[in-house]
Design an enzyme around this catalytic site. Sequence first.
Site, mmCIF file in Angstrom:
data_model
loop_
_atom_site.group_PDB
_atom_site.id
_atom_site.type_symbol
_atom_site.label_atom_id
_atom_site.label_comp_id
_atom_site.label_asym_id
_atom_site.label_seq_id
_atom_site.Cartn_x
_atom_site.Cartn_y
_atom_site.Cartn_z
ATOM 1 N N GLN A 170 -8.068 9.049 11.908
ATOM 2 C CA GLN A 170 -8.265 9.998 10.819
ATOM 3 C C GLN A 170 -7.929 11.434 11.212
ATOM 4 O O GLN A 170 -7.696 11.737 12.370
ATOM 5 C CB GLN A 170 -9.733 9.932 10.388
ATOM 6 C CG GLN A 170 -10.129 8.585 9.840
ATOM 7 C CD GLN A 170 -9.422 8.288 8.547
ATOM 8 O OE1 GLN A 170 -9.547 9.011 7.585
ATOM 9 N NE2 GLN A 170 -8.648 7.224 8.518
ATOM 10 N N ASP B 49 0.265 14.221 5.128
ATOM 11 C CA ASP B 49 -0.917 13.669 5.767
ATOM 12 C C ASP B 49 -0.571 12.401 6.510
ATOM 13 O O ASP B 49 0.375 11.692 6.164
ATOM 14 C CB ASP B 49 -1.965 13.363 4.705
ATOM 15 C CG ASP B 49 -1.472 12.326 3.707
ATOM 16 O OD1 ASP B 49 -0.462 12.605 3.028
ATOM 17 O OD2 ASP B 49 -2.067 11.249 3.610
ATOM 18 N N HIS C 273 0.821 -1.204 0.000
ATOM 19 C CA HIS C 273 0.000 0.000 0.000
ATOM 20 C C HIS C 273 0.859 1.260 0.000
ATOM 21 O O HIS C 273 0.529 2.251 -0.632
ATOM 22 C CB HIS C 273 -0.913 -0.024 1.226
ATOM 23 C CG HIS C 273 -1.923 1.061 1.234
ATOM 24 N ND1 HIS C 273 -3.131 0.956 0.591
ATOM 25 C CD2 HIS C 273 -1.904 2.292 1.793
ATOM 26 C CE1 HIS C 273 -3.810 2.056 0.760
ATOM 27 N NE2 HIS C 273 -3.102 2.901 1.490
ATOM 28 N N ARG D 11 -6.959 14.815 2.519
ATOM 29 C CA ARG D 11 -5.687 15.107 3.211
ATOM 30 C C ARG D 11 -4.489 14.953 2.269
ATOM 31 O O ARG D 11 -3.475 15.618 2.438
ATOM 32 C CB ARG D 11 -5.526 14.197 4.440
ATOM 33 C CG ARG D 11 -6.444 14.561 5.579
ATOM 34 C CD ARG D 11 -6.011 13.910 6.876
ATOM 35 N NE ARG D 11 -5.954 12.455 6.793
ATOM 36 C CZ ARG D 11 -7.014 11.642 6.823
ATOM 37 N NH1 ARG D 11 -8.228 12.150 6.931
ATOM 38 N NH2 ARG D 11 -6.874 10.336 6.752
ATOM 39 N N HIS E 40 -10.191 2.819 -1.413
ATOM 40 C CA HIS E 40 -10.388 2.421 -0.017
ATOM 41 C C HIS E 40 -11.271 1.184 -0.010
ATOM 42 O O HIS E 40 -12.360 1.172 0.542
ATOM 43 C CB HIS E 40 -11.023 3.569 0.777
ATOM 44 C CG HIS E 40 -10.430 3.721 2.138
ATOM 45 N ND1 HIS E 40 -11.136 4.138 3.225
ATOM 46 C CD2 HIS E 40 -9.180 3.500 2.592
ATOM 47 C CE1 HIS E 40 -10.351 4.178 4.290
ATOM 48 N NE2 HIS E 40 -9.162 3.791 3.932
ATOM 49 N N ASN E 41 -10.769 0.126 -0.675
ATOM 50 C CA ASN E 41 -11.601 -1.031 -0.977
ATOM 51 C C ASN E 41 -11.901 -1.912 0.224
ATOM 52 O O ASN E 41 -13.040 -2.219 0.512
ATOM 53 C CB ASN E 41 -10.937 -1.876 -2.063
ATOM 54 C CG ASN E 41 -10.619 -1.059 -3.302
ATOM 55 O OD1 ASN E 41 -11.237 -0.030 -3.525
ATOM 56 N ND2 ASN E 41 -9.666 -1.495 -4.094
ATOM 57 N N GLY F 271 -0.754 8.455 -9.727
ATOM 58 C CA GLY F 271 -1.431 7.175 -9.819
ATOM 59 C C GLY F 271 -1.335 6.416 -8.528
ATOM 60 O O GLY F 271 -0.642 6.820 -7.595
#
Lengths: 293, 951
Positions: free
Chosen positions: B536, B492, B224, B330, B309-310, B764
């Site tokens: 968050q 962020d 990720h 963010r 955000h699967n 991307g």
Amino acid sequence: MSRRFCPPRRLKPPLRREGAIDYDGGMRPKALILRTAGINCDVETGYAFELAGGQSEYLHINRLLERPELLEGYQILAAPGGFSYGDDIAAGRIFANQIRHHLAETFSRFIEGGKPIIGICNGFQVLVKTDLLPGAIAGQSGQTCTLANNDCGRLVDRWVSLAGRGGKCIWTAGIERMELPIAHGEGKFVPRDERVRKALWEGGQVALVYAKADGEAAGGVWPDNPNGSVDDIAGVCDASGLVFGLMPHPERHVDATQHPAWTRVKELAKEGQGLAVFKNAVRHVKEAVGAGV
Amino acid sequence: MIYRIDVKVAGNGIDPLGESVRHQIAEFGMNVGAIETARIFLIDTDATREQIARVAGELLADPVVERAEWVARKPADKGKSRIEVHLKPGVMDPVAASTEMAIRDMGLSVREVRTGRAYLIEGTVAREELKRIANRVLANGVVESVNFEAFVPKAFPAGHGYRLNLRHASIRGLDDGQLAKLSREGHLFLSLPEMKAIQAYYQQAGREPTDVELETLAQTWSEHCVHKTLKSAVDLEVKDEAGKVVERRHYGNLIKDTIFKSTMELMESGSGSRVSGSGGEFCLSVFVDNAGVIVFDDRDAVCFKVETHNHPSAIEPYGGSATGIGGVIRDILGTGLAAKPIANTDVFCVGYPDYDREKLPNGVIHPKRILRQVVAGVRDYGNRMGIPTVNGAVYFDNRYLGNPLVFCGCVGLIPRNMIQKQSRKGDAIVVIGGRTGRDGIHGATFSSAELTNTHADEFSHAVQIGNAITEKKMTDVVLQARDRGLYTAITDCGAGGLSSAVGEMGQKLGAFVELDKVPLKYAGLRYDEIWISEAQERMVLAVPQENVKEVLDLSAGEDVEATVIGYFGTDGAELILTYAATEVGRLSMDFLHHGLPKRHLKAVATKRTVSKHNSGAHGHDARATKERLLAMLAQPNIASKHWIIRQYDHEVQGGSVIKPLTGPKQVGPSDAAVLRPKLDGYRGIAIGCGMSPQVEDPYDMAIASIDEAVRNVVAVGADPAKIAILDNFCWPSVEDEVTTGALVRACEACYDAAKIYGIPFISGKDSLNNQFTNQETKEVIRIPNTLLISAIAVIEDVRKCVTMDLKKDGSTFGLVRPHGLHPDLKSLAAVHRFMAEAIRSGAILSCHDVSDGGVLVAAAEMCIASGLGLSLDLSVLGRGPFDECQGKYLVEFNATNGHVPALPRCPDGVEVRVVGGVTEKAELTEGGNGADRFRVSIEELTAAWRGTLDW
């Protein structure tokens, strides 16, 4: 806590358009755009006042809570749209609670000084829940009206037709028809009882109603009346005509390209229909209040 | 003591929420009586009953339409069945926090508020049935607990404190099997070579790692965060259909040698990526920062980023999509020295909404509920942030059943002199925004794993719940601090939390962090949890010491929390972590960022034969054509998405020029959104997207996606020379030569299209583990290879833009397309350039991209949008009316009666065909060459198209 003045976020001076600025080539009334956590239409609301010939400054509610006398430096007050405190509990409720408990007198003095206040969308919800709108009416005080959940049960973003209802509102003076967007989940205007409803009409406090395309009142029928508001009421003012609240967003229609069907007209209008609302307030301050305020 | 107040609809008023819940329960095949709902407030306070009565009457209940009820003990609920939903302890509860503040504003003291919801169903419903209703419709067990009687607690459970207990892992002496086990059981998701690299590092250091060091490595090296698959070296073999190798290619670094390379070459040559007239550059920052940045005007730039955000959305769709949008916002706020977010986009891929509920695998949420919830998440977060959600798409395909895709995008505006950032030695590390909790722990590594039906339990702590207002307040403060020049860098806290934000900012300098300084939501977090939590709404700033006080004061002035937790710059550029004055971690930044062993992949692809197109009905059987058209319009992938669009505020910020729904009745589907980021001018941006997961060949699939995205923005008036695009790859897995080969072919297509179109990729992201394994049946559901292309274009004068609704009775109607059945990229590029010039010249009154469903569907949409009719003769096209292929636009000319206005010179490879005219009569007719003329009213078309998803 810092006493630092939050520097106003300023856009470049607006494009000069015919008739948009400086009726008398003189003063530009100062509009205070009130911010707090979750307010998000502050910039375009401030821009609309600038375009109408005023000058806008942006202030966080905390600065006003620290020094209420700051309000004296302004001739117009605007509570813009957004989701103050996330609409937690109910839309506008927490912001209204702050004003009721800390700024009620300051706001009253402002109105007594003949200075106009506008609440747009969330700002309308705030003014209704602070008892400023419609104000004491039909022998009742406190919160006499509310903005409840839309009949469809969710937020709706769409353009609506509006018709002015004359009356005493200085903000909608001379406005017969107007197309503006709405974007709200709690916009159904409901008076507490029949007496309040009647008094609003009889006192000329219904300023704006949802209408069909031909200008007739929507008659409660969706989608012309987008939220189920009683008597199609979209905006009301207080007994003085100075305090005005509405669910639609006039600041989102100050330029012709903001209208959803602008690509269908031969020649673009010089300005958007919502600009008239802001010009009215600026003109009112200039004429009625004068430069001495 | 704890008071419980229930707020209900007053008198006999209708309870719209209750009605809507009843409706949703009915969708699940369960019919129940009327439902009364209540909002529950549990208030822990020393205030008197009278004082709380005032709170109930003035604050909690609306005096006009609601009433407050005291609940002192469990009510009997005679003849009714009760379901109550309460948030689990520790889950973010924004309403509770606001209520506490408001009670204090009333001059009263309060310890804590908690909120919940109650549903009182008329009639006695069996417990089993209630459980089913609760689990399927009302509650998500991941973050909420369900009660079947009233919850009236005497006291809230208190959290436990935490005393430092430094933990080490043994790694130096492990064999391969034990390393793999450590990786799996520790949720590190690292491969064996990676584990071995870590082992070697500690063998050399002569010590064992602490747990927080291992976690830091796992987060930083996760797919990720570092995208190791796309950065791998790859050997590709291309075989023909007989299996014979016909081509071999080697890439040293797949993404660098394809997608990045095309952008670099375009930037060097200047072709296609130049702002015409200004002579200056177009791409300002590509592939290095959070988002790609392009020139907007002399003063400002725009940036664009799309994230997925699967996996969180599969488990908790509402929180997953909300934090997806919160996260990408963010990203924009963390681009350069912070960009102002000006628009959001969202694309969802889910199973069909009518999927048989009985066949749903265990642990999978029904697609209809997923869609409702992800839309609600984007709606609630985006609207509260005051960012218009202006563009998006929904794709239905049952291969997304167990692993839906949620793409969230954000566009920002940033002054061009603020694109660069660099933290300096000695700068304070300031964390600003929300507090840190246990939420979202292991999100980065979780997203790098595949979903199974046990994930909802195993990874419930990876789910994040957002609070948009915390993020909005933080955004307000960050933009003011930026304009005052108070910090040198900003990042962020995304996946990996502080570990990745601080690690990234301190990559060259090293960083010293005191973890016990980080403000926490509740007591009891371990030091390693603080470090990797993905709570968050947090950003990290590098603040020169002389500005620290001003940053803290500015934040406090707007009720935003900002805290100094350490400083950048350590001897030997090490990352040093302490807790309670004890060192708990020390890592070389060099090893952390450069120690990851490079992967080498083998890939195989089959040389493509020409893809089959959905060629549709060639015959002109009028009745069949009409029925097929109506069926296609009603197909969920084509049907109107107004149900979603109307819930998003797409007008906020006042810049909206072309809205998602257009035409006199605001029902037509715009090809792209256009907005003016700066209200005092007519320069604008267009935003569109393209995706073609239904195309099987990965090369063709990528081209189709790119072409659709480009067509969408060109159709509203964008110039191909001022378009930039983003890639978001979502693959089921990349585990063998074939799946790797598909990825390579898609990358090659991106390179080819970008080069020939002259349209650069600027940013991307990829998500390469999107398959669902049912642990009971071992059945694996793999998503189709999916590439989302998002396009952004700079428009010089938005007043030249066109919309897709027909304008005038009598106008000549035509089709612009490339020559031939299988046009090459050069012809496609020529079509787009020609179309853009034609629109700019004023010859086009309306224009619509031809995509799903082909020419006839697109023409029907233009009728629906306008209320005007079309009389068509499609026989001149030589292809079926439902034929789907690239590069086609339907246009209404600024001329009447079959005449065509003066057009720009039509280049080779492009053809313009007149296919009919606009009629006042509200019907679509088609026929020619003596074929039967079919006729369908616009009313009928509209009903079919709007009916399917009119939820």
